[in-house]
Design a protein around this motif. Sequence first.
Motif, mmCIF file in Angstrom:
data_model
loop_
_atom_site.group_PDB
_atom_site.id
_atom_site.type_symbol
_atom_site.label_atom_id
_atom_site.label_comp_id
_atom_site.label_asym_id
_atom_site.label_seq_id
_atom_site.Cartn_x
_atom_site.Cartn_y
_atom_site.Cartn_z
ATOM 1 N N VAL A 44 -1.089 58.365 -56.582
ATOM 2 C CA VAL A 44 -1.439 59.600 -55.885
ATOM 3 C C VAL A 44 -0.748 59.634 -54.539
ATOM 4 O O VAL A 44 -0.506 58.598 -53.923
ATOM 5 C CB VAL A 44 -2.971 59.720 -55.688
ATOM 6 N N SER A 45 -0.392 60.817 -54.086
ATOM 7 C CA SER A 45 0.248 60.963 -52.795
ATOM 8 C C SER A 45 -0.163 62.268 -52.139
ATOM 9 O O SER A 45 -0.395 63.284 -52.794
ATOM 10 C CB SER A 45 1.752 60.878 -52.985
ATOM 11 N N ALA A 46 -0.318 62.204 -50.821
ATOM 12 C CA ALA A 46 -0.604 63.380 -49.990
ATOM 13 C C ALA A 46 -0.302 62.963 -48.563
ATOM 14 O O ALA A 46 -1.184 62.542 -47.815
ATOM 15 C CB ALA A 46 -2.058 63.821 -50.135
ATOM 16 N N PRO A 47 0.963 63.034 -48.150
ATOM 17 C CA PRO A 47 1.391 62.497 -46.858
ATOM 18 C C PRO A 47 0.634 63.044 -45.654
ATOM 19 O O PRO A 47 0.484 62.350 -44.659
ATOM 20 C CB PRO A 47 2.878 62.886 -46.795
ATOM 21 N N PRO A 91 -10.229 57.080 -59.200
ATOM 22 C CA PRO A 91 -10.142 56.466 -60.524
ATOM 23 C C PRO A 91 -9.684 57.483 -61.564
ATOM 24 O O PRO A 91 -10.113 58.644 -61.554
ATOM 25 C CB PRO A 91 -11.583 56.008 -60.791
ATOM 26 N N ALA A 92 -8.795 57.049 -62.449
ATOM 27 C CA ALA A 92 -8.210 57.966 -63.435
ATOM 28 C C ALA A 92 -8.451 57.471 -64.854
ATOM 29 O O ALA A 92 -8.591 56.265 -65.100
ATOM 30 C CB ALA A 92 -6.715 58.121 -63.184
ATOM 31 N N GLU A 93 -8.482 58.424 -65.779
ATOM 32 C CA GLU A 93 -8.639 58.113 -67.200
ATOM 33 C C GLU A 93 -7.538 58.841 -67.961
ATOM 34 O O GLU A 93 -7.453 60.069 -67.923
ATOM 35 C CB GLU A 93 -10.021 58.551 -67.684
ATOM 36 N N ASN A 111 -8.888 52.080 -62.905
ATOM 37 C CA ASN A 111 -10.052 52.014 -62.026
ATOM 38 C C ASN A 111 -10.281 50.647 -61.382
ATOM 39 O O ASN A 111 -11.355 50.367 -60.855
ATOM 40 C CB ASN A 111 -11.307 52.420 -62.809
ATOM 41 N N GLU A 112 -9.264 49.789 -61.414
ATOM 42 C CA GLU A 112 -9.415 48.457 -60.833
ATOM 43 C C GLU A 112 -9.045 48.462 -59.355
ATOM 44 O O GLU A 112 -8.159 49.206 -58.919
ATOM 45 C CB GLU A 112 -8.536 47.452 -61.576
ATOM 46 N N ASN A 113 -9.732 47.633 -58.583
ATOM 47 C CA ASN A 113 -9.428 47.517 -57.156
ATOM 48 C C ASN A 113 -8.215 46.614 -56.963
ATOM 49 O O ASN A 113 -8.148 45.519 -57.504
ATOM 50 C CB ASN A 113 -10.626 46.924 -56.399
ATOM 51 N N GLY A 114 -7.251 47.069 -56.183
ATOM 52 C CA GLY A 114 -6.029 46.306 -55.944
ATOM 53 C C GLY A 114 -4.813 47.145 -56.285
ATOM 54 O O GLY A 114 -4.925 48.255 -56.811
ATOM 55 N N ASP A 115 -3.621 46.608 -55.964
ATOM 56 C CA ASP A 115 -2.393 47.338 -56.258
ATOM 57 C C ASP A 115 -1.784 46.855 -57.570
ATOM 58 O O ASP A 115 -2.320 45.966 -58.226
ATOM 59 C CB ASP A 115 -1.386 47.214 -55.113
ATOM 60 N N HIS A 116 -0.639 47.476 -57.960
ATOM 61 C CA HIS A 116 -0.055 47.165 -59.252
ATOM 62 C C HIS A 116 0.520 45.758 -59.325
ATOM 63 O O HIS A 116 0.883 45.299 -60.404
ATOM 64 C CB HIS A 116 1.029 48.190 -59.614
ATOM 65 N N ASP A 117 0.614 45.066 -58.185
ATOM 66 C CA ASP A 117 1.111 43.690 -58.199
ATOM 67 C C ASP A 117 0.004 42.681 -58.472
ATOM 68 O O ASP A 117 0.281 41.538 -58.820
ATOM 69 C CB ASP A 117 1.778 43.356 -56.860
ATOM 70 N N SER A 118 -1.267 43.102 -58.284
ATOM 71 C CA SER A 118 -2.361 42.153 -58.415
ATOM 72 C C SER A 118 -3.299 42.453 -59.581
ATOM 73 O O SER A 118 -3.997 41.563 -60.058
ATOM 74 C CB SER A 118 -3.178 42.102 -57.109
ATOM 75 N N VAL A 119 -3.348 43.702 -60.046
ATOM 76 C CA VAL A 119 -4.214 44.052 -61.176
ATOM 77 C C VAL A 119 -3.406 44.868 -62.184
ATOM 78 O O VAL A 119 -2.363 45.435 -61.866
ATOM 79 C CB VAL A 119 -5.453 44.856 -60.717
ATOM 80 N N GLU A 120 -3.911 44.933 -63.403
ATOM 81 C CA GLU A 120 -3.171 45.604 -64.472
ATOM 82 C C GLU A 120 -3.305 47.121 -64.414
ATOM 83 O O GLU A 120 -2.345 47.851 -64.669
ATOM 84 C CB GLU A 120 -3.658 45.103 -65.833
ATOM 85 N N PRO A 145 -4.556 49.490 -61.645
ATOM 86 C CA PRO A 145 -5.093 49.824 -60.318
ATOM 87 C C PRO A 145 -5.535 51.275 -60.218
ATOM 88 O O PRO A 145 -4.915 52.173 -60.796
ATOM 89 C CB PRO A 145 -3.904 49.554 -59.394
ATOM 90 N N SER A 146 -6.611 51.487 -59.495
ATOM 91 C CA SER A 146 -7.067 52.847 -59.232
ATOM 92 C C SER A 146 -6.124 53.500 -58.229
ATOM 93 O O SER A 146 -5.722 52.873 -57.251
ATOM 94 C CB SER A 146 -8.490 52.815 -58.664
ATOM 95 N N PRO A 147 -5.724 54.748 -58.446
ATOM 96 C CA PRO A 147 -4.892 55.437 -57.447
ATOM 97 C C PRO A 147 -5.643 55.516 -56.114
ATOM 98 O O PRO A 147 -6.795 55.945 -56.071
ATOM 99 C CB PRO A 147 -4.689 56.830 -58.054
ATOM 100 N N VAL A 148 -5.000 55.075 -55.037
ATOM 101 C CA VAL A 148 -5.625 55.058 -53.719
ATOM 102 C C VAL A 148 -4.737 55.798 -52.727
ATOM 103 O O VAL A 148 -3.527 55.587 -52.687
ATOM 104 C CB VAL A 148 -5.862 53.607 -53.230
#
Length: 220
Positions: free
Chosen positions: A35-38, A132-134, A146-155, A157-160
């Motif tokens: 997700v992005s919204a500068p 969190p996305a489905e 819906n996991e906490n963390g970024d794409h380097d640490s979890v499979e 990750p929830s968009p943050v």
Amino acid sequence: MSHGISPVLRRGLTATFAAGFVLAAAGTAAAHVSVSAPDATPGHGAVATFSVPTESDTAATTSVRITVPGFSTARTEPVPGWTAKVDRNDKDQVTAVTWTANPGSPGIRPGEFQRFAVSLGPFPDSESVAFPAEQTYSDGTVVRWNENGDHDSVEHPSPVLALTGAEADHGGHGGHGDEAAAAPADDGGDTTARWLAGLGLALGALALGAGAGAVLRSRR
């Protein structure tokens, strides 16, 4: 004239294979919902743009549901071939936004991605907001981001979204202002992927040049 592979050519081929590995890794790193919204800041509205890639090799994405943490307003941008639905609770707060591919629409096919923009407001008084996305596929598979963390640490990750007025770490580029149009741009993973892809192509070009030079010298 030697018929074997010269050391220079061997090194060139090795570098070319390495470049291909870099390109493959770059594509993998970018494959997550973001997700992005500068311009999103607490107390104000902004357009949030969700980037949704299809990771399956055989099925298309047919539905995307984004959980929205109690915003007052949510206005979706029309997406050809898709229908958007905004869910609210008994307090008239937005709880989720769902985009569903229309009958006959191919959805998001393998190897493709789609952006979905929604004007949200006002943003809460916090440093970041999780969405969190489905993601539902045409074969019935459901992937929950819906996991906490970024794409380097979890499979998954929830968009943050970081509410700093700057580009979010887990997103890319979007529109700005409560009524602004979502500007098409790559997500954060795509930025890294493009950098790595450029490096891989440069290494491949150098390797091929070195190999060609070696072949010409051996022929002389």
